[in-house]
Design a protein around this motif. Sequence first.
Motif, PDB file in Angstrom:
ATOM      1  N   LYS A  65       0.832  -1.204   0.000  1.00 29.24           N
ATOM      2  CA  LYS A  65       0.000   0.000   0.000  1.00 29.24           C
ATOM      3  C   LYS A  65       0.868   1.257   0.000  1.00 29.24           C
ATOM      4  O   LYS A  65       0.598   2.227  -0.714  1.00 29.24           O
ATOM      5  CB  LYS A  65      -0.921  -0.025   1.222  1.00 29.24           C
ATOM      6  N   ALA A  66       1.923   1.257   0.810  1.00 29.94           N
ATOM      7  CA  ALA A  66       2.779   2.433   0.929  1.00 29.94           C
ATOM      8  C   ALA A  66       3.634   2.656  -0.313  1.00 29.94           C
ATOM      9  O   ALA A  66       3.858   3.792  -0.729  1.00 29.94           O
ATOM     10  CB  ALA A  66       3.671   2.311   2.157  1.00 29.94           C
ATOM     11  N   LYS A  67       4.107   1.572  -0.908  1.00 31.85           N
ATOM     12  CA  LYS A  67       5.008   1.685  -2.051  1.00 31.85           C
ATOM     13  C   LYS A  67       4.281   1.658  -3.392  1.00 31.85           C
ATOM     14  O   LYS A  67       4.917   1.857  -4.430  1.00 31.85           O
ATOM     15  CB  LYS A  67       6.054   0.560  -2.001  1.00 31.85           C
ATOM     16  N   ASN A  68       2.975   1.397  -3.371  1.00 31.97           N
ATOM     17  CA  ASN A  68       2.207   1.286  -4.613  1.00 31.97           C
ATOM     18  C   ASN A  68       2.828   0.269  -5.566  1.00 31.97           C
ATOM     19  O   ASN A  68       2.994   0.515  -6.766  1.00 31.97           O
ATOM     20  CB  ASN A  68       2.095   2.655  -5.303  1.00 31.97           C
ATOM     21  N   GLU A  69       3.190  -0.879  -5.032  1.00 33.13           N
ATOM     22  CA  GLU A  69       3.749  -1.943  -5.869  1.00 33.13           C
ATOM     23  C   GLU A  69       3.366  -3.293  -5.288  1.00 33.13           C
ATOM     24  O   GLU A  69       2.979  -3.401  -4.118  1.00 33.13           O
ATOM     25  CB  GLU A  69       5.273  -1.824  -5.961  1.00 33.13           C
ATOM     26  N   ALA A  70       3.467  -4.328  -6.116  1.00 34.69           N
ATOM     27  CA  ALA A  70       3.104  -5.672  -5.671  1.00 34.69           C
ATOM     28  C   ALA A  70       4.155  -6.213  -4.711  1.00 34.69           C
ATOM     29  O   ALA A  70       5.356  -5.988  -4.884  1.00 34.69           O
ATOM     30  CB  ALA A  70       2.964  -6.600  -6.872  1.00 34.69           C
ATOM     31  N   VAL A  71       3.702  -6.937  -3.699  1.00 35.54           N
ATOM     32  CA  VAL A  71       4.579  -7.563  -2.710  1.00 35.54           C
ATOM     33  C   VAL A  71       4.208  -9.037  -2.617  1.00 35.54           C
ATOM     34  O   VAL A  71       3.023  -9.399  -2.660  1.00 35.54           O
ATOM     35  CB  VAL A  71       4.438  -6.884  -1.333  1.00 35.54           C
ATOM     36  N   ALA A  72       5.224  -9.896  -2.491  1.00 34.52           N
ATOM     37  CA  ALA A  72       4.989 -11.338  -2.400  1.00 34.52           C
ATOM     38  C   ALA A  72       4.984 -11.799  -0.953  1.00 34.52           C
ATOM     39  O   ALA A  72       5.642 -11.221  -0.084  1.00 34.52           O
ATOM     40  CB  ALA A  72       6.058 -12.095  -3.184  1.00 34.52           C
ATOM     41  N   LEU A  73       4.220 -12.858  -0.700  1.00 35.35           N
ATOM     42  CA  LEU A  73       4.126 -13.515   0.601  1.00 35.35           C
ATOM     43  C   LEU A  73       4.464 -14.984   0.412  1.00 35.35           C
ATOM     44  O   LEU A  73       4.034 -15.592  -0.561  1.00 35.35           O
ATOM     45  CB  LEU A  73       2.708 -13.416   1.139  1.00 35.35           C
ATOM     46  N   LEU A  74       5.204 -15.569   1.341  1.00 36.66           N
ATOM     47  CA  LEU A  74       5.533 -16.986   1.230  1.00 36.66           C
ATOM     48  C   LEU A  74       5.407 -17.658   2.587  1.00 36.66           C
ATOM     49  O   LEU A  74       5.936 -17.171   3.590  1.00 36.66           O
ATOM     50  CB  LEU A  74       6.959 -17.179   0.716  1.00 36.66           C
ATOM     51  N   CYS A  75       4.699 -18.806   2.609  1.00 34.17           N
ATOM     52  CA  CYS A  75       4.622 -19.590   3.842  1.00 34.17           C
ATOM     53  C   CYS A  75       4.578 -21.071   3.510  1.00 34.17           C
ATOM     54  O   CYS A  75       4.442 -21.474   2.351  1.00 34.17           O
ATOM     55  CB  CYS A  75       3.401 -19.197   4.670  1.00 34.17           C
ATOM     56  N   THR A  76       4.647 -21.880   4.538  1.00 32.00           N
ATOM     57  CA  THR A  76       4.607 -23.329   4.380  1.00 32.00           C
ATOM     58  C   THR A  76       3.156 -23.798   4.236  1.00 32.00           C
ATOM     59  O   THR A  76       2.229 -22.998   4.162  1.00 32.00           O
ATOM     60  CB  THR A  76       5.293 -24.001   5.591  1.00 32.00           C
ATOM     61  N   SER A  77       2.975 -25.116   4.233  1.00 23.91           N
ATOM     62  CA  SER A  77       1.645 -25.677   4.011  1.00 23.91           C
ATOM     63  C   SER A  77       0.838 -25.737   5.296  1.00 23.91           C
ATOM     64  O   SER A  77       1.335 -25.482   6.386  1.00 23.91           O
ATOM     65  CB  SER A  77       1.781 -27.086   3.422  1.00 23.91           C
ATOM     66  N   GLY A  78      -0.448 -26.084   5.168  1.00 23.32           N
ATOM     67  CA  GLY A  78      -1.310 -26.273   6.322  1.00 23.32           C
ATOM     68  C   GLY A  78      -1.960 -24.989   6.787  1.00 23.32           C
ATOM     69  O   GLY A  78      -2.162 -24.048   6.018  1.00 23.32           O
ATOM     70  N   THR A  79      -2.255 -24.927   8.087  1.00 22.35           N
ATOM     71  CA  THR A  79      -2.968 -23.769   8.618  1.00 22.35           C
ATOM     72  C   THR A  79      -2.129 -22.502   8.580  1.00 22.35           C
ATOM     73  O   THR A  79      -2.663 -21.405   8.761  1.00 22.35           O
ATOM     74  CB  THR A  79      -3.439 -24.025  10.060  1.00 22.35           C
ATOM     75  N   ALA A  80      -0.828 -22.631   8.363  1.00 17.74           N
ATOM     76  CA  ALA A  80       0.003 -21.437   8.171  1.00 17.74           C
ATOM     77  C   ALA A  80      -0.570 -20.603   7.029  1.00 17.74           C
ATOM     78  O   ALA A  80      -0.696 -19.377   7.131  1.00 17.74           O
ATOM     79  CB  ALA A  80       1.446 -21.837   7.856  1.00 17.74           C
ATOM     80  N   ALA A  81      -0.944 -21.279   5.948  1.00 16.81           N
ATOM     81  CA  ALA A  81      -1.522 -20.579   4.792  1.00 16.81           C
ATOM     82  C   ALA A  81      -2.878 -19.971   5.132  1.00 16.81           C
ATOM     83  O   ALA A  81      -3.214 -18.865   4.695  1.00 16.81           O
ATOM     84  CB  ALA A  81      -1.657 -21.547   3.623  1.00 16.81           C
ATOM     85  N   ALA A  82      -3.665 -20.692   5.942  1.00 18.44           N
ATOM     86  CA  ALA A  82      -5.000 -20.196   6.300  1.00 18.44           C
ATOM     87  C   ALA A  82      -4.928 -18.890   7.071  1.00 18.44           C
ATOM     88  O   ALA A  82      -5.854 -18.076   7.028  1.00 18.44           O
ATOM     89  CB  ALA A  82      -5.742 -21.251   7.113  1.00 18.44           C
TER      90      ALA A  82
END
Length: 588
Positions: A65-82
């Motif tokens: 939001k602040a930089k007006n650019e796309a940002v990536a998110l990465l996590c492991t499987s399971g409820t971490a993603a939820a």
Amino acid sequence: MQDTLAAYGGAFVDELVHSGITHVVISPGSRSTPLALLMSAHPSLNVWMHIDERSAGFFALGIAKAKNEAVALLCTSGTAAANYYPAVIEAHYDRVPLLVITADRPHELRDVGAPQAIHQVDLFGKYPKWFADMSLPEESSHMIIYARKMAARAAAATLTAPAGPVHLNFPFREPLIPNLALPSLWENGRQKRQQYTTVLEGKNSLSNYQFDQLMKEINGKCGLIVCGPDYNNQYIQAVTALSETLKFPILADPLSQLRSGSHDKRWVIESYDAFLKEETVSTTLKPEVIIRFGAMPVSKAFLLYIKKHPACRQIIVDEGKGWREPTLLASEMIYTNPETFCEGLIESIHKNENGQAQSTNWGQQWLSINEKAKEVLELKSETNLFFEGQVFPELTKLLPPNSTLFVGNSMPVRDLDTFFLTNELNVRTMANRGANGIDGIISSALGASTNGEPLVLVIGDLSFYHDLNGLLAAKLHELTITIIVLNNDGGGIFSFLPQSKESEHFEKLFGTPIGLDFEHTVTMYNGNFTRVSSWEDFRSVVKESLSGKGLNVIEVPTDRNDNAVKHHEIWEAVKKAAKSTLLGAENS
């Protein structure tokens, strides 16, 4: 297998960077190891670690939001993603570009009782703009091209209007460690490409004929321009020029970026939420046409004002081809770039014989009432008692130019609407108004603080409690932020709602006092905590905080009942002054 992971995953990561993604927020986990290592190894990618996925999602949202650019998110499987779900919902409604990347078990381990294997296909429902269940890694040239194409497509999809979240789900088999020493993995800071795709998006515009027709229909009408929440200020000069040309007042939401800055603010009306509460004013100021940009404004008084005049022609300008129109009264939805729309309409007016809009007394009425309302607000908000609304006039005097002011939902954003008046400071205002929730506010503000400007967050005590885990980012990444906690020991906004009349059950169900001493938590995260006892104290501590570094939390203790009484007193004074100004102008 290690070489396969490096070639396939490395191609994907490198193409993300080529497509404009330079920030990724990673939460630790085993199944996401291949991408986590490759992202960390890429010389052009900024990696932010955040242990709590729920806070991590909002942290990434704040950066984007602040930089007006796309940002990536990465996590492991399971409820971490939820745990990303609340941030994905917010990104959807607030049109924030997030690329959500979740690791997953391979297909043979799905639905067979394997640990940390939940159903991740379409995990976030309808909220992502696009979802893809990625293929298992392969090292063939065709699959390397596939990895690059998917990266380019996903990055572009997050930004294409309307911006929003995209979800890619990566299944990985063990072993999970890629060969980071693979020859030519990175060539001059970038992996050697075999093929990539560039996605370009043009600006939509109306035809000259459509502009001319619209101009003829609205020229000389009693019109308003309404600018809702918007974090991109590229169209500010164009919309103020349109206002001057049409002589239409601008009702500027506190998150529109129109209240603060060096641009022309002659036609900007900022106290409308206060004076439109007056029945005579809201009934007499009958609009014939409204042109709205951005999301629906925070003000409930404005919403009721529109519903009071259903015959008014409402024109909604939306570049993202969405339907942000809760009144159900819009006459037209115009899908075009806001800046292009303003410039096209101005050009059409200038082609006319007199080169300007027809004059009316309409605009002057709004300007006169606004000035009188501002005088009352500035006078009445000054008090020795701790009144929450006074925080924003105080901050207007204390904030350095080019600061960012982030506010929580419930009462802080509404007090910003009422008490943050026009100024020259070029203060950028931000909030999470997509879903209007109180979760993740600290994390979003800390994410926004990475943009490098002085940042102040004003937040209620319940919202602060909701995201205490988010404070870890300040400690881990040595971020600088001033957090002002308005502590009325519970849900202050409910004191303004009908529930407040249910005295027998109010405190238990709505007031919900938590009685927490936040000093211990702030200290745990290596922050400085100060509980102020006077406005003089407040000014001194805020000045010191803004000149320093690190996490600084300032608690302002307030009383919910006193706060509600003071608000109503101010609103009544504004309503009285607005009505007097309107009737005086009509009789003169």
